[in-house]
Design a protein around this motif. Structure first.
Motif, PDB file in Angstrom:
ATOM      1  N   GLY A   1      19.619  48.577 -81.368  1.00 17.47           N
ATOM      2  CA  GLY A   1      19.898  47.744 -80.205  1.00 17.47           C
ATOM      3  C   GLY A   1      21.345  47.301 -80.135  1.00 17.47           C
ATOM      4  N   ILE A   2      21.933  46.963 -81.285  1.00 19.56           N
ATOM      5  CA  ILE A   2      23.333  46.536 -81.312  1.00 19.56           C
ATOM      6  C   ILE A   2      24.253  47.698 -80.937  1.00 19.56           C
ATOM      7  CG2 ILE A   2      25.188  45.765 -82.848  1.00 19.56           C
ATOM      8  CD1 ILE A   2      23.168  43.622 -81.953  1.00 19.56           C
ATOM      9  N   ILE A   3      23.962  48.887 -81.461  1.00 22.34           N
ATOM     10  CA  ILE A   3      24.751  50.065 -81.108  1.00 22.34           C
ATOM     11  C   ILE A   3      24.660  50.314 -79.605  1.00 22.34           C
ATOM     12  CG2 ILE A   3      24.926  52.576 -81.383  1.00 22.34           C
ATOM     13  CD1 ILE A   3      23.938  52.216 -84.254  1.00 22.34           C
ATOM     14  N   ASP A   4      23.449  50.189 -79.058  1.00 24.08           N
ATOM     15  CA  ASP A   4      23.247  50.371 -77.627  1.00 24.08           C
ATOM     16  C   ASP A   4      24.047  49.349 -76.829  1.00 24.08           C
ATOM     17  OD1 ASP A   4      21.850  51.491 -75.310  1.00 24.08           O
ATOM     18  OD2 ASP A   4      20.777  49.596 -75.240  1.00 24.08           O
ATOM     19  N   ASN A   5      24.011  48.100 -77.268  1.00 22.50           N
ATOM     20  CA  ASN A   5      24.679  47.037 -76.518  1.00 22.50           C
ATOM     21  C   ASN A   5      26.195  47.131 -76.580  1.00 22.50           C
ATOM     22  OD1 ASN A   5      23.684  45.171 -74.778  1.00 22.50           O
ATOM     23  ND2 ASN A   5      23.668  43.469 -76.217  1.00 22.50           N
TER      24      ASN A   5
ATOM     25  N   ARG B   1      42.545  46.105 -72.960  1.00 20.03           N
ATOM     26  CA  ARG B   1      41.147  46.522 -72.978  1.00 20.03           C
ATOM     27  C   ARG B   1      40.376  45.812 -74.089  1.00 20.03           C
ATOM     28  NH1 ARG B   1      38.045  50.635 -70.976  1.00 20.03           N
ATOM     29  NH2 ARG B   1      36.250  51.277 -72.226  1.00 20.03           N
ATOM     30  N   ILE B   2      40.979  45.708 -75.267  1.00 19.58           N
ATOM     31  CA  ILE B   2      40.328  45.041 -76.388  1.00 19.58           C
ATOM     32  C   ILE B   2      40.046  43.578 -76.052  1.00 19.58           C
ATOM     33  CG2 ILE B   2      40.624  44.277 -78.779  1.00 19.58           C
ATOM     34  CD1 ILE B   2      42.279  46.812 -79.255  1.00 19.58           C
ATOM     35  N   LEU B   3      41.034  42.905 -75.465  1.00 18.85           N
ATOM     36  CA  LEU B   3      40.861  41.502 -75.094  1.00 18.85           C
ATOM     37  C   LEU B   3      39.801  41.339 -74.005  1.00 18.85           C
ATOM     38  CD1 LEU B   3      44.600  40.314 -75.077  1.00 18.85           C
ATOM     39  CD2 LEU B   3      42.850  39.878 -76.817  1.00 18.85           C
ATOM     40  N   ALA B   4      39.771  42.296 -73.076  1.00 17.41           N
ATOM     41  CA  ALA B   4      38.777  42.240 -72.003  1.00 17.41           C
ATOM     42  C   ALA B   4      37.363  42.431 -72.547  1.00 17.41           C
ATOM     43  CB  ALA B   4      39.086  43.292 -70.946  1.00 17.41           C
ATOM     44  N   VAL B   5      37.193  43.376 -73.498  1.00 19.68           N
ATOM     45  CA  VAL B   5      35.886  43.575 -74.136  1.00 19.68           C
ATOM     46  C   VAL B   5      35.446  42.307 -74.847  1.00 19.68           C
ATOM     47  CG1 VAL B   5      34.687  44.790 -76.002  1.00 19.68           C
ATOM     48  CG2 VAL B   5      36.063  46.086 -74.380  1.00 19.68           C
ATOM     49  N   LEU B   6      36.364  41.682 -75.570  1.00 17.93           N
ATOM     50  CA  LEU B   6      36.055  40.451 -76.294  1.00 17.93           C
ATOM     51  C   LEU B   6      35.670  39.333 -75.328  1.00 17.93           C
ATOM     52  CD1 LEU B   6      35.927  38.841 -78.912  1.00 17.93           C
ATOM     53  CD2 LEU B   6      38.389  38.420 -78.698  1.00 17.93           C
TER      54      LEU B   6
ATOM     55  N   LEU C   1      34.569  39.552 -72.226  1.00 18.84           N
ATOM     56  CA  LEU C   1      33.304  39.844 -71.551  1.00 18.84           C
ATOM     57  C   LEU C   1      32.119  39.605 -72.484  1.00 18.84           C
ATOM     58  CD1 LEU C   1      32.022  40.899 -68.937  1.00 18.84           C
ATOM     59  CD2 LEU C   1      32.231  43.210 -69.861  1.00 18.84           C
ATOM     60  N   THR C   2      32.274  40.010 -73.744  1.00 17.41           N
ATOM     61  CA  THR C   2      31.218  39.786 -74.732  1.00 17.41           C
ATOM     62  C   THR C   2      30.950  38.301 -74.916  1.00 17.41           C
ATOM     63  OG1 THR C   2      31.819  41.825 -75.907  1.00 17.41           O
ATOM     64  CG2 THR C   2      30.512  40.219 -77.120  1.00 17.41           C
ATOM     65  N   VAL C   3      32.001  37.509 -74.960  1.00 18.84           N
ATOM     66  CA  VAL C   3      31.854  36.055 -75.127  1.00 18.84           C
ATOM     67  C   VAL C   3      31.132  35.440 -73.934  1.00 18.84           C
ATOM     68  CG1 VAL C   3      33.121  33.872 -75.233  1.00 18.84           C
ATOM     69  CG2 VAL C   3      33.832  35.800 -76.663  1.00 18.84           C
TER      70      VAL C   3
ATOM     71  N   SER D   1      28.571  39.691 -82.725  1.00 18.70           N
ATOM     72  CA  SER D   1      29.591  40.214 -83.660  1.00 18.70           C
ATOM     73  C   SER D   1      29.409  41.708 -83.883  1.00 18.70           C
ATOM     74  CB  SER D   1      29.492  39.463 -84.997  1.00 18.70           C
ATOM     75  OG  SER D   1      29.711  38.088 -84.824  1.00 18.70           O
ATOM     76  N   GLY D   2      28.157  42.137 -84.042  1.00 19.32           N
ATOM     77  CA  GLY D   2      27.891  43.555 -84.218  1.00 19.32           C
ATOM     78  C   GLY D   2      28.301  44.362 -83.011  1.00 19.32           C
ATOM     79  N   VAL D   3      28.052  43.832 -81.822  1.00 18.99           N
ATOM     80  CA  VAL D   3      28.433  44.521 -80.582  1.00 18.99           C
ATOM     81  C   VAL D   3      29.939  44.733 -80.535  1.00 18.99           C
ATOM     82  CG1 VAL D   3      28.651  44.194 -78.085  1.00 18.99           C
ATOM     83  CG2 VAL D   3      26.451  43.818 -79.201  1.00 18.99           C
ATOM     84  N   PHE D   4      30.699  43.685 -80.835  1.00 19.36           N
ATOM     85  CA  PHE D   4      32.154  43.795 -80.745  1.00 19.36           C
ATOM     86  C   PHE D   4      32.701  44.772 -81.779  1.00 19.36           C
ATOM     87  CE2 PHE D   4      36.510  42.324 -81.674  1.00 19.36           C
ATOM     88  CZ  PHE D   4      37.064  42.525 -80.409  1.00 19.36           C
TER      89      PHE D   4
END
Length: 469
Positions: free
Chosen positions: A117-121, A145-150, A152-154, A347-350
């Protein structure tokens, strides 16, 4: 599916009747939000179907989304309905395996499913940005891009923290926004449809690995909702009905946009890659429809993220309530959500968000297959050893029917595993081996009392005649 679930004559004689979900101050999830949570666990819309056309052409792609549900989705949804209503708690498929094969294998089930599930997310923040980078090119590469992923995840993780009912109704809203433009595109495309395009096929030019993995990825994860059953209002009735409605919604949500995309535009398989539905929308309706589809794609990825995050984090809470993980995983926030489980899952997702799309799909499919084998064993084992257990929802057919139901998806699992690349195989085996070692280590930590473990007293005890001798 609801009509099959009448099985009130049996008694749960071995461990006592499963108690109803405990009453607390947190509002339970009702039918409509549950349907859309399942929709996002499994699908999220037709945005992931593109590789089936690229790998096999229109005819096999269309047939795949009609036939594959009978081989995989329907059996998995039926098993989830039966087992989920037997054990309405947040450990879900973990308790199914624990009660039949023992807590060691229950933990392995929890590990590979959570990791899958974490890999999927990890895929969804990246896909969200991929749909926005045409408007904001800076989001395509590098530090932005890295900052945007972080970021969005937050933001999406915070939505999960605020409560499952909020996530459920958010899923309803996002689901409507995701599907509506495809309904409009279908109406606009009617004069342009050429049915002969649907019949195009070349069996000598089919990437079977990509084709099957894409179908599998688009039509699995029906069992993920089992880790939220403890949060559902009247799960013994609500869960089977929600699975039925979601199954219809998911299949139609794939098939008709695929029918439009392959029928209204000349087929060029090489073009069926990421974002091609945007080009189809522009050809059919113009720039306005393209932007609408692009927005729908973005919000769809948000919906898939929050739904998957809910299942992953509540699974950790359920495992902690069963004493498989440290007690702090069972602590809830003031909104009733598993705070530590959410932080671990986020954390796993990021950490995994750097993987490519096809690597993510192949790796999670491999791990998911391992977990599904354990589920099928648990389902059949309970039918053979304990046919009289109380099943609020029971699949007809007895023991023979249960075995026959599991044969087609098991063959499919073996095929998917056999077609895996060496890299995916090795990475997945390492992941499985980590789980095999982790469980004894946690038991040692518990024995030494370095970290506190505990079992929720409101849950039935998984001992006695249900456990293998």
């Amino acid at each position: 599916m609801g009509a099959m679930g009448d099985n009130s004559g049996d008694e749960y004689v071995s461990v006592g009747a499963i108690p109803p979900p405990r009453i607390d101050n947190f509002k339970k999830v009702s039918l409509l939000p549950l349907v859309f949570l399942i929709f996002y666990e499994v699908s999220g819309g037709p945005f992931g179907v593109k590789d089936t056309v690229g790998a096999a052409g229109p005819l096999l792609a269309l047939l795949g989304f009609l036939i594959f549900p009978f081989i995989w989705s329907i059996p998995e949804a039926l098993i989830t309905a039966e087992m989920g209503t037997m054990f309405p708690e947040n450990s879900g498929y973990v308790v199914w395996v624990s009660i039949t094969l023992g807590p060691y294998w229950g933990f392995q089930q929890g590990w590979v499913k959570w990791l899958s599930g974490i890999i999927d997310n990890a895929l969804y923040p990246a896909l969200f940005l991929d749909y926005l980078k045409s408007a904001i090119p800076a989001l395509g590469i590098g530090l932005p891009r890295i900052l945007a992923v972080l970021a969005l995840t937050v933001v999406l993780t915070y939505m999960n923290y605020r409560g499952l009912t909020i996530v459920g109704w958010l899923a309803v809203l996002l689901g409507i926004l995701s599907i509506l433009p495809f309904v409009v595109m279908g109406l606009v495309a009617i004069p342009k449809l050429e049915p002969s395009r649907w019949l195009e096929v070349n069996l000598h030019d089919v990437d079977w690995n990509l084709y099957l993995n894409t179908l599998f990825w688009n039509l699995n994860y029906w069992d993920s909702i089992s880790t939220l059953v403890g949060e559902v209002d009247n799960p013994k009735r609500t869960l089977p009905n929600a699975l039925l409605y979601a199954l219809i919604f998911v299949v139609l949500g794939y098939f008709f946009p695929l029918l439009i995309g392959t029928g209204a535009v000349p087929v060029n398989r090489e073009l069926w890659t990421d974002g091609y539905f945007l080009d189809i929308a522009k050809i059919i309706g113009g720039v306005w429809l393209r932007w609408w589809i692009q927005g729908a794609s973005a919000v769809s990825n948000m919906g898939m993220f929050v739904a998957e995050m809910s299942s992953d984090s509540f699974q950790l809470l359920g495992m902690a309530e069963r004493g498989m993980l440290p007690e702090f995983f069972s602590k809830r926030s003031r909104y009733g959500t598993p705070l530590i489980g959410i932080l671990f899952s986020a954390s796993g997702v990021f950490l995994l968000s750097w993987l490519s799309f096809q690597e993510i799909v192949a790796a999670e499919n491999f791990l998911y297959c391992f977990g599904m084998i354990l589920e099928f064993i648990a389902f059949v084992w309970l039918r053979v050893k304990h046919p009289t257990l109380y099943r609020p929802y029971k699949i007809p057919g007895g023991i023979v029917g249960a075995i026959l139901l599991c044969i087609p998806p098991t063959i499919l699992i073996c095929t998917v595993l056999a077609l895996s690349t060496l890299k995916v195989f090795l990475v997945s085996i390492v992941a499985v081996m980590i789980g095999l070692v982790m469980q004894p280590c946690l038991k040692y930590v518990e024995k030494k009392r370095w970290i506190k473990f505990s079992t929720n007293s409101n849950l039935p005890v998984l001992t006695g005649t249900l456990m293998p001798q």
